[in-house]
Structures are given as structure tokens and as C-alpha cells.
Motif scaffolding. Structure first.
Motif, short mmCIF file in Angstrom:
data_model
loop_
_atom_site.label_atom_id
_atom_site.label_comp_id
_atom_site.label_asym_id
_atom_site.label_seq_id
_atom_site.Cartn_x
_atom_site.Cartn_y
_atom_site.Cartn_z
N THR A 77 -18.01 3.90 7.34
CA THR A 77 -18.56 3.01 6.39
C THR A 77 -19.18 1.85 7.15
O THR A 77 -18.58 1.34 8.30
N THR A 78 -20.10 0.96 6.50
CA THR A 78 -20.67 -0.18 6.99
C THR A 78 -20.45 -1.26 6.01
O THR A 78 -20.26 -1.36 5.09
N GLY A 79 -21.06 -2.39 6.82
CA GLY A 79 -21.23 -3.74 6.00
C GLY A 79 -22.45 -3.33 4.94
O GLY A 79 -23.40 -2.58 5.17
N GLY A 118 -13.68 4.97 2.47
CA GLY A 118 -13.36 4.60 3.76
C GLY A 118 -11.88 4.81 4.35
O GLY A 118 -10.96 5.31 3.97
N PRO A 119 -11.93 4.48 5.69
CA PRO A 119 -12.95 3.77 6.69
C PRO A 119 -14.25 4.46 7.07
O PRO A 119 -14.94 4.19 7.68
N THR A 120 -14.10 5.96 6.76
CA THR A 120 -15.22 7.17 6.96
C THR A 120 -15.59 7.71 5.74
O THR A 120 -14.75 7.98 4.80
N PHE A 121 -16.91 8.40 5.80
CA PHE A 121 -17.32 9.21 4.44
C PHE A 121 -16.69 10.62 4.72
O PHE A 121 -16.67 10.97 6.04
N TYR A 122 -16.39 11.33 3.74
CA TYR A 122 -15.84 12.54 3.88
C TYR A 122 -17.26 13.43 3.89
O TYR A 122 -17.37 14.43 4.77
N PHE A 170 -19.19 -2.33 -1.71
CA PHE A 170 -19.14 -2.53 -0.49
C PHE A 170 -17.86 -2.05 0.10
O PHE A 170 -17.02 -1.86 -0.72
N ASP A 171 -17.82 -1.96 1.38
CA ASP A 171 -16.37 -1.31 1.89
C ASP A 171 -15.59 -2.73 1.88
O ASP A 171 -15.71 -3.78 1.46
N TYR A 172 -14.37 -2.64 2.61
CA TYR A 172 -13.25 -3.56 2.97
C TYR A 172 -13.82 -4.92 3.74
O TYR A 172 -13.37 -5.86 3.60
N ARG A 173 -15.13 -4.91 4.51
CA ARG A 173 -15.16 -5.88 5.31
C ARG A 173 -16.03 -7.24 4.77
O ARG A 173 -16.72 -6.87 3.76
#
Length: 451
Positions: free
Chosen positions: A114-116, A339-343, A129-132
Motif C-alpha cells: 500500500t502507498t500514501g 495493508g501493509p500489502t494488497f491481497y 488511506f493506509d496507516y501513514r
């Protein structure tokens, strides 16, 4: 022969149309059918300001392989204020069009991180959005850099700050905030004041309701789609992947590492050092403070992408699905949503136009079954205020408060795409009152005690 081929063609076309119109990737979006617009609070004023951009999703169009969702990115629930100095307001994204696959595909190759920025959309068109938050530690100067940190500098990108913990003071009641006007959630999109342990007092002055409310006795609703096309659910699901075992809270497979210094990743790799663990930079302040642990004996624990393959109400044959992870107090837990990655294969995109033939999804309006409507009043008894909570409203519902003699005291509205409304009762006498919710033709009532 020609007649047989023609019959086959129309049969296949009808089947494809029927499948498309029952595909949750088409039918689950919260379309604006009432003309509701966005609303926002500003600091110091607890009366919301009505905006002009339309809220929720404006149109849903689909082809054989794709669904196109047009939205301004504005929710029906009230946004703001953002009390950490964020100068932005939730601003219209001017009819953005998001393109999602109707049949998502698992990624069998190198995983996509995942990205910003946008990594999905909730069913009301609001961004995920993801965690960041774009901030990371800079070892050479022992400072945080990037994102909203001033003066501007660039961090090492090794120890990346967690927005959910670090920016909590800047979230509104619905646990969201804007980035350059792009309003978004990093986490479970329910209101702070509906958590069992309330981490922010923002709702006390600026109440809003979020996208949905956690109901532990029910499978959480489908609330969005990630950029690989797989659905996103709330915090609760079936205990077992086959749909059995009742409903339980879905649990993150990530946990905090047992570290006091930040010199290695959980894989064991040595990296540029971050700050030592302290009250200023506690464990969980950075994404790299977590490690993933598989729990193969408990199906309620999610995989490294924060999802699992399972049966859900919308997918009785099963699907891969992400879940919003929270703890026992309903407070958000890393990695929060996706996240932190897509399935799956990340192939959803934001487009400026639709370049293929599509059909506009426009189902007939349905009338809510008020006999089975789950209507909650809390707190009850109440002293200063109380809230009316229902499942997500498909249309505007009028909510009326009557005294014991049948006199109308106050009127509020649960707007399309919302889940609750509030009544200020500080000037009312103690006694029993009646709350009535309806759509003009059907209604349901509940009692509330004012102390």
C-alpha cells in the motif's frame, strides 16, 4: 440454427445483466438520491455549516468487467473541525471517477505494498488511506520530517509514523481528516463517541456519526472496496470462514514488538536507527514497531494483508475480504483496514472519463421495513443529550421527540448515508418522552427517560 444462436445470445446477455446487477461491487455504493450536500463544523461553532457539493456517490456505471463510481468524496455525515492546525476543509473532488474490477484477481506474484494517498474507497465515496501520514524519522538530525512537519525536510523513510496514533488530535468525530482537501479515513470509520473506550472528546462539541456503528451481535456491513477490488467490512464477521460459529470481532495478526531501541526490522534486518522507545515515541508510533504473527488455529485472526477468504452476507459463496481491525474497546488496531500489502492485483484506478459503453445502475427505491428496524437510544436514561442510532439510512428519515402529552418538542433528521442524530435535552423537564422515526408512510417509536 440462427434462432438458436440468437436465443443463446439473449440468454447469456440476460444472465450477464442479472449477475452484474447483483454484484456487490455495483449494488453496494451509497448513491445520493435525496440531493443531500456536505456539512462541516468550524472550531468554536457547534452548528454545522451546509455546503454546496453533493454528498455520497453521484452515479454508478458498469460494463462487463468494470464498475465506475462518480463521487465528490464528501460524506453525508458532518466533517471537521480539525484541531491540530490542519488548515484544510473537506473539499469536493469535483466528480472524481473511480474504476474498480467486477472480478478481482489474487496476486500470485510479488506483493504490492500500500502507498500514501488513496488505496480504496468507502461506499459513500470517501477515500481510504493506509496507516501513514508521510512523516518519517531522520537519523542525522534526530527529527521527524515530511508530511505536515515544518520546517520542510525529508526523512529516512525507514521508521514511518503511524497517522492513527500521531494525528489523533486532528481527527474529527468520524475519525477522519483532509489532506489538501481530500477527506479520508485511515481507520475504522465509526464515531469516536461510540467506542467503549473514548479516545477523543471531539464529539462532545462537534458530534457526527461516521459511516457505520459497530454492532457486536451482527456481521458488520460491507463498507468499501480496496484498490484490488476486494470488499472491505467493518469490525465484526463470522467466527469461522464458512459462516458458522456466530459473530465475533475480527483480529489483527500484527502485534507490537518487544523492543526498546529501533535498529532492526521484525525480519531481523539491520536498518538506519530510529529514536529509542520513550513516552515521546512509544511503541506503535512507527509502523515498523509491529510484527506479524500467524494464528492458524483461530479463524478470526486475519492474514498479513488484514483480510481472509470467507463467507459474508453479500458473498454467500465466499470471497476474500478485508476487515477494519479494532480492539475489545473498539479502538483502532494496526494495520487498521488494508495493508501493509494488497491481497489482490491492484488495478483499480482514478480516471478522468469513461471510454467504454456502460450501463447506469439505478435500482427501484425500496421502503425500509420499520417493523424490524434496529432503533437504539443512548444514553437512556439521559441528562444533557441523547442520540438515536439506526443502521445506515438509505433515505432521509425524520426523527421527532414528543412529551408525555403528545406535544412535539424537537425534530431532527437522520440523513441518507448517516446512522444517527442527536437531541439536546438540557432545557427539558425530567420525565418519559417518546421518540418517533419515520419516512412519511412508516414509523417506529421508542421511549427515552430524561433525568
Amino acid at each position: 440454427m440462427k434462432k438458436s444462436l440468437l436465443t443463446l445470445f439473449f440468454t447469456m446477455s440476460s444472465c450477464m445483466l442479472l449477475f452484474s446487477q447483483t454484484n456487490p461491487a455495483i449494488t453496494s455504493w451509497l448513491r445520493n438520491t435525496t440531493g443531500i450536500t456536505g456539512r462541516h463544523f468550524v472550531s468554536g461553532n457547534s452548528t454545522p455549516i451546509v455546503d454546496t457539493p453533493l454528498a455520497n456517490v453521484q452515479t454508478v456505471q458498469y460494463s462487463t468487467n468494470w464498475v465506475y463510481v462518480t463521487t465528490n468524496g464528501i460524506p453525508a455525515y458532518i466533517t471537521g473541525p480539525f484541531l491540530d492546525g490542519n488548515p484544510s476543509l473537506a473539499t469536493t473532488q469535483s466528480g472524481a471517477i473511480f474504476k474498480f474490477p467486477l472480478t478481482p484477481t489474487p496476486n500470485t506474484g510479488t506483493l504490492t505494498a500500500t502507498t500514501g494517498g488513496d488505496i480504496g474507497n468507502f461506499i459513500n465515496g470517501v477515500a481510504l488511506f493506509d496507516y501513514r501520514d508521510g512523516v518519517s524519522w531522520k537519523n542525522s538530525t534526530s527529527t521527524l520530517c515530511g508530511g505536515p512537519i515544518n520546517p520542510p525536510c525529508t526523512g529516512d523513510g525507514v521508521w514511518n509514523r503511524d497517522a492513527v496514533l500521531a494525528e489523533r488530535s486532528g481527527f474529527d468525530c468520524s475519525k477522519a481528516h483532509p489532506a489538501m482537501g481530500n477527506y479520508h479515513h485511515h481507520q475504522n470509520p465509526s464515531a469516536f463517541n461510540t467506542d467503549l473506550n473514548v479516545l477523543s472528546s471531539i464529539c462532545s462539541l462537534y458530534p457526527s456519526d461516521g459511516l457505520y456503528t459497530i454492532t457486536p451481535s451482527q456481521h458488520s456491513p460491507l463498507i468499501g472496496f480496496a484498490y484490488d477490488g476486494y470488499p472491505i467490512y467493518g469490525a465484526f464477521g463470522y467466527a469461522n470462514a464458512d459462516g458458522s460459529g456466530g459473530v465475533v470481532r475480527m483480529k489483527s495478526g500484527f502485534q507490537l514488538r518487544n523492543i526498546t531501541t529501533r535498529t532492526t526490522l521484525y525480519t531481523g534486518a539491520t536498518v538506519t536507527a530510529g529514536p529509542v522507545v520513550s513516552t515521546t515515541y512509544p511503541l506503535g508510533y512507527f509502523k515498523e514497531d509491529y510484527e506479524y504473527v500467524a494464528h492458524t488455529s483461530d479463524a478470526s485472526y486475519l492474514d498479513i494483508h488484514n483480510g481472509r477468504f470467507c463467507v459474508t452476507p453479500e458473498y454467500p459463496a465466499g470471497t476474500y475480504a478485508y476487515f477494519c481491525t479494532v480492539d475489545a474497546n473498539y479502538n483502532s488496531v494496526y494495520p487498521y483496514v488494508v495493508g501493509p500489502t494488497f491481497y489482490g492485483v491492484k488495478n483499480a484506478v482514478k480516471v478522468t472519463s469513461i471510454t467504454e459503453s456502460t450501463t447506469t445502475y439505478s435500482p427501484a427505491m425500496t421502503i425500509a421495513d420499520f417493523d424490524t428496524l434496529n432503533l437504539s437510544v443512548f444514553p437512556n436514561p439521559a441528562k444533557d443529550f441523547f442520540a438515536i442510532q439506526i443502521p445506515m439510512a438509505a433515505e432521509d428519515y425524520k426523527v421527532e421527540l414528543f412529551d408525555a402529552l403528545g406535544k412535539l418538542i424537537q425534530t431532527q433528521t437522520v440523513y441518507q448515508g448517516s446512522t444517527m442524530c442527536y437531541f439536546d435535552i438540557q432545557t427539558l423537564y425530567a420525565g418519559v418522552y417518546l421518540v418517533k422515526i419515520g419516512d412519511g408512510s412508516h414509523s417506529k417509536t421508542a421511549k427515552v427517560i430524561v433525568e
